[in-house]
Design a protein around this motif. Structure first.
Motif, short mmCIF file in Angstrom:
data_model
loop_
_atom_site.label_atom_id
_atom_site.label_comp_id
_atom_site.label_asym_id
_atom_site.label_seq_id
_atom_site.Cartn_x
_atom_site.Cartn_y
_atom_site.Cartn_z
N TYR A 1 -6.36 21.42 -8.02
CA TYR A 1 -6.01 20.67 -6.69
C TYR A 1 -6.37 21.51 -5.94
CZ TYR A 1 -3.20 18.33 -3.49
OH TYR A 1 -2.41 17.57 -1.84
N ILE A 2 -6.34 23.27 -5.98
CA ILE A 2 -6.51 23.87 -5.16
C ILE A 2 -7.62 24.63 -4.75
CG2 ILE A 2 -5.45 26.00 -4.14
CD1 ILE A 2 -3.24 25.85 -5.44
N PRO B 1 0.57 -1.08 -0.32
CA PRO B 1 0.27 -0.07 0.09
C PRO B 1 1.02 1.24 0.14
CG PRO B 1 -0.89 -1.99 1.57
CD PRO B 1 0.62 -2.11 1.27
N TYR B 2 0.51 2.76 -0.66
CA TYR B 2 1.00 3.14 -0.81
C TYR B 2 -0.12 4.70 -0.94
CZ TYR B 2 1.27 2.61 -5.55
OH TYR B 2 0.95 2.20 -7.49
N LEU B 3 0.69 6.00 0.23
CA LEU B 3 -1.11 6.99 0.03
C LEU B 3 -0.05 8.02 -1.53
CD1 LEU B 3 -2.27 6.88 3.14
CD2 LEU B 3 -3.09 5.60 1.63
N GLY B 4 -0.58 8.71 -2.60
CA GLY B 4 0.04 9.29 -2.90
C GLY B 4 -0.91 11.10 -2.96
N PHE B 5 0.02 12.10 -2.15
CA PHE B 5 -0.62 13.20 -2.26
C PHE B 5 0.23 14.18 -3.01
CE2 PHE B 5 -0.63 10.96 1.48
CZ PHE B 5 -1.53 11.25 2.56
N GLY B 6 -0.79 15.06 -3.25
CA GLY B 6 -0.49 15.96 -4.30
C GLY B 6 -1.12 15.46 -5.93
N PRO B 7 -1.37 17.22 -7.03
CA PRO B 7 -1.56 17.13 -8.21
C PRO B 7 -1.15 15.31 -8.59
CG PRO B 7 -0.75 18.81 -8.10
CD PRO B 7 -0.50 18.05 -6.65
N SER C 1 -9.52 12.24 -8.93
CA SER C 1 -9.71 12.75 -10.14
C SER C 1 -10.53 11.42 -10.98
CB SER C 1 -8.72 12.71 -11.37
OG SER C 1 -8.89 12.31 -12.37
N GLU C 2 -9.60 9.74 -11.15
CA GLU C 2 -10.19 8.77 -10.72
C GLU C 2 -10.28 7.57 -10.30
OE1 GLU C 2 -10.67 7.19 -15.02
OE2 GLU C 2 -9.40 8.68 -15.71
N LYS C 3 -11.10 6.19 -9.76
CA LYS C 3 -10.44 5.06 -9.23
C LYS C 3 -10.72 4.34 -10.06
CE LYS C 3 -11.56 5.88 -4.26
NZ LYS C 3 -12.31 5.42 -3.24
N ALA D 1 -0.39 12.55 -8.46
CA ALA D 1 -0.12 11.23 -7.66
C ALA D 1 -1.42 10.33 -7.23
CB ALA D 1 -0.13 11.76 -6.12
N HIS D 2 -0.74 9.14 -7.22
CA HIS D 2 -1.29 7.82 -7.57
C HIS D 2 -1.38 7.23 -5.80
CE1 HIS D 2 -1.24 8.03 -11.92
NE2 HIS D 2 -1.77 6.91 -12.03
N SER D 3 -2.20 6.88 -5.50
CA SER D 3 -2.72 5.68 -4.17
C SER D 3 -2.75 4.09 -4.92
CB SER D 3 -3.74 6.15 -3.25
OG SER D 3 -3.38 7.62 -3.28
N TYR D 4 -2.70 3.31 -4.06
CA TYR D 4 -3.02 1.71 -3.73
C TYR D 4 -3.03 1.54 -2.66
CZ TYR D 4 -2.62 -2.87 -5.14
OH TYR D 4 -2.45 -4.30 -5.42
N ASP D 5 -4.38 1.09 -2.18
CA ASP D 5 -4.08 -0.24 -1.15
C ASP D 5 -4.00 -0.90 -0.35
OD1 ASP D 5 -6.03 -1.76 -2.88
OD2 ASP D 5 -7.79 -1.03 -1.47
N GLY D 6 -3.36 -2.09 -1.74
CA GLY D 6 -2.29 -3.09 -1.42
C GLY D 6 -3.50 -4.10 -1.73
N GLU D 7 -4.57 -3.80 -2.11
CA GLU D 7 -5.34 -5.14 -2.37
C GLU D 7 -6.19 -4.80 -3.63
OE1 GLU D 7 -6.61 -8.02 -0.67
OE2 GLU D 7 -4.75 -7.15 0.78
N ARG D 8 -7.24 -4.61 -4.07
CA ARG D 8 -7.64 -4.09 -5.20
C ARG D 8 -7.98 -2.81 -5.81
NH1 ARG D 8 -12.83 -7.35 -5.35
NH2 ARG D 8 -13.01 -6.33 -6.85
N VAL D 9 -8.10 -1.13 -4.66
CA VAL D 9 -8.17 -0.21 -5.47
C VAL D 9 -6.93 0.76 -5.51
CG1 VAL D 9 -9.82 1.86 -4.82
CG2 VAL D 9 -10.58 -0.78 -4.00
N ARG D 10 -7.26 0.99 -6.97
CA ARG D 10 -6.49 2.26 -7.25
C ARG D 10 -6.73 3.49 -7.38
NH1 ARG D 10 -1.73 -0.89 -10.56
NH2 ARG D 10 -3.89 -0.22 -11.94
N SER D 11 -6.13 4.78 -7.18
CA SER D 11 -6.93 6.33 -7.44
C SER D 11 -6.16 7.20 -8.12
CB SER D 11 -7.76 6.54 -5.46
OG SER D 11 -7.00 6.65 -5.08
N TRP D 12 -6.35 7.81 -8.16
CA TRP D 12 -5.30 9.26 -8.61
C TRP D 12 -5.84 10.48 -8.36
CZ3 TRP D 12 -6.60 5.41 -12.01
CH2 TRP D 12 -6.85 5.23 -12.87
#
Ligand code: SF4
Length: 408
Positions: free
Chosen positions: A311-312, A284-290, A323-325, A292-303
């Protein structure tokens, strides 16, 4: 603990923070960044809001990566605020690896830098004191002509000085980024760059092959015939040379473009990029800022949205800038597991694949494995399928064979 088999809350996560500003855009780069520094203050305020909105004090985090863009355009005060907000909203482990990408041109060319009021030594020792314990220095080359071709804002001298200053400031975990394969570059010239970097005994080296990414000025110039890329044979030869040269000097080639020092520090792993390994191990990783991608380590990815102003504005309304999941299917997860496995020296964990897919690896991929074996591109060792150095050169082809089998 094998993080691939754990979920978000039971496995230490990584935090990526995207700083979306650059003094000027390098023509080969397709990362999201803008050069309007007037938005920097608004961005930092919005970033702190995003960190608060996604606060999860129970989430254990052991890597923070300030990337971009150009994080070294931030002042020490801004870095302090960002790291403090991160520590407040997540549970940082004692040994958290905090990496910051540094562009020599923002610190050494003082007239261009927002940190112009302090020297590079002072800037680097301040960020070290703030908790940054690993630097990824974007030297790219130690030759002015090559830096000029890449339209970098720094000189070879600036690259040298910042590495020396970083050591003086107390950094004992330094990564140097280099690019090879620019038009007309010879193997000897690339070797000179590698040796220049080695003089500083870096703990880590990232060696990226110049690529022509769609929608970049470099790609346009290539399409118009204004740039003649190096031929594939020379590029392949440079890739092999990089690996053999660095391995013979005590580095471990642990990912296609990444090398960690071994001999001086017995524990190789200590100097691998712990943060980037989370991407390759599907942790799992969390992405912050314009962007940036995140992933829950299982099934969900978002950016996040790929626009600083947007963003502001979204965070101004206390909303999340997603933006999307996408929810990965079981087959997509398996495919990703194979693709990231091919990138690293640990390869594909066959046992894990078989557990998750319910199928026998060697039976399912019999045809692909046969082709790979015939060419000497990969082998099975201790229940792992690992590419050879030659195989790494043909990763795209190999990946396609695996995808075709998965799709069949
Ligand atoms: S400084 Fe880095 S992020 Fe910015 S444009 Fe150049 S390569 Fe891309």
């Amino acid at each position: 603990m094998d993080c691939q088999r754990e979920n978000l809350l039971s496995c230490n996560a990584g935090i990526y923070i995207h700083i979306p500003f650059c003094i000027q855009k390098c023509p080969y780069c397709d990362f999201y960044s803008i050069s309007d520094l007037a938005l920097k203050q608004g961005f930092v305020t919005a970033l702190i809001k995003e960190l608060k909105l996604r606060s999860n004090p129970a989430l254990k985090v052991d890597t923070i990566y300030l990337g971009g863009g150009t994080p070294s355009l931030l002042t020490c005060e801004e870095i302090d605020i960002i790291l403090e907000a991160t520590a407040k909203n997540f549970s940082l482990m004692k040994n958290t690896q905090i990496t910051m990408e540094v562009n020599p041109g923002t610190i050494i060319s003082l007239e261009k830098s927002p940190c112009a009021i302090i020297s590079s030594n002072r800037y680097l020792s301040n960020i070290h004191t703030l908790g940054v314990n690993r630097l990824s220095i974007g030297a790219q080359s130690f030759q002015d002509a090559k830096l000029h071709f890449l339209k970098r804002i720094h000189s070879a001298d600036a690259a040298r000085k910042i590495i020396a200053d970083a050591r003086d400031a107390g950094f004992n975990d330094i990564g140097i980024d280099l690019i090879y394969g620019v038009p007309e570059e010879s193997e000897q010239s690339w070797l000179d760059d590698l040796d220049s970097a080695l003089q500083y005994s870096p703990e880590h080296l990232s060696c990226y092959m110049l690529s022509y990414e769609p929608d970049t000025p470099m790609f346009d110039a290539y399409r118009k015939g204004l740039i003649i890329p190096l031929d594939e044979e020379t590029i392949s030869s440079m890739f092999r040379l990089t690996s053999t040269h660095l391995v013979s000097r005590g580095f471990c080639h642990y990912e296609i473009s990444n090398f960690a020092a071994t001999s001086r520090h017995q524990a190789t792993v200590q100097h691998q990029s712990r943060h980037n390994k989370k991407y390759w191990q599907m942790v799992p990783y969390l992405g912050f800022g314009p962007s940036a991608h995140s992933y829950d380590g299982e099934r969900v990815r978002s950016w996040n949205v790929k626009n600083v102003r947007e963003y502001i504005a979204i965070l101004d309304h206390e909303k999340l800038p997603v933006s999307e999941k996408e929810v990965l299917t079981h087959e997509q997860r398996l495919m990703e597991m194979l693709m990231v496995g091919l990138r690293t020296d640990k390869g594909i964990d066959i046992y894990d694949f078989e557990q998750k897919s319910g199928s026998k690896f060697e039976i399912r991929f019999e045809k692909a494995l046969d082709e790979i074996g015939k060419r000497g591109w990969g082998e099975i060792d201790n229940k792992r399928f690992i590419l050879t150095l030659e195989g790494r050169l043909f990763m795209d082809t190999i990946t396609r064979w695996f995808v075709e089998t998965m799709d069949a």
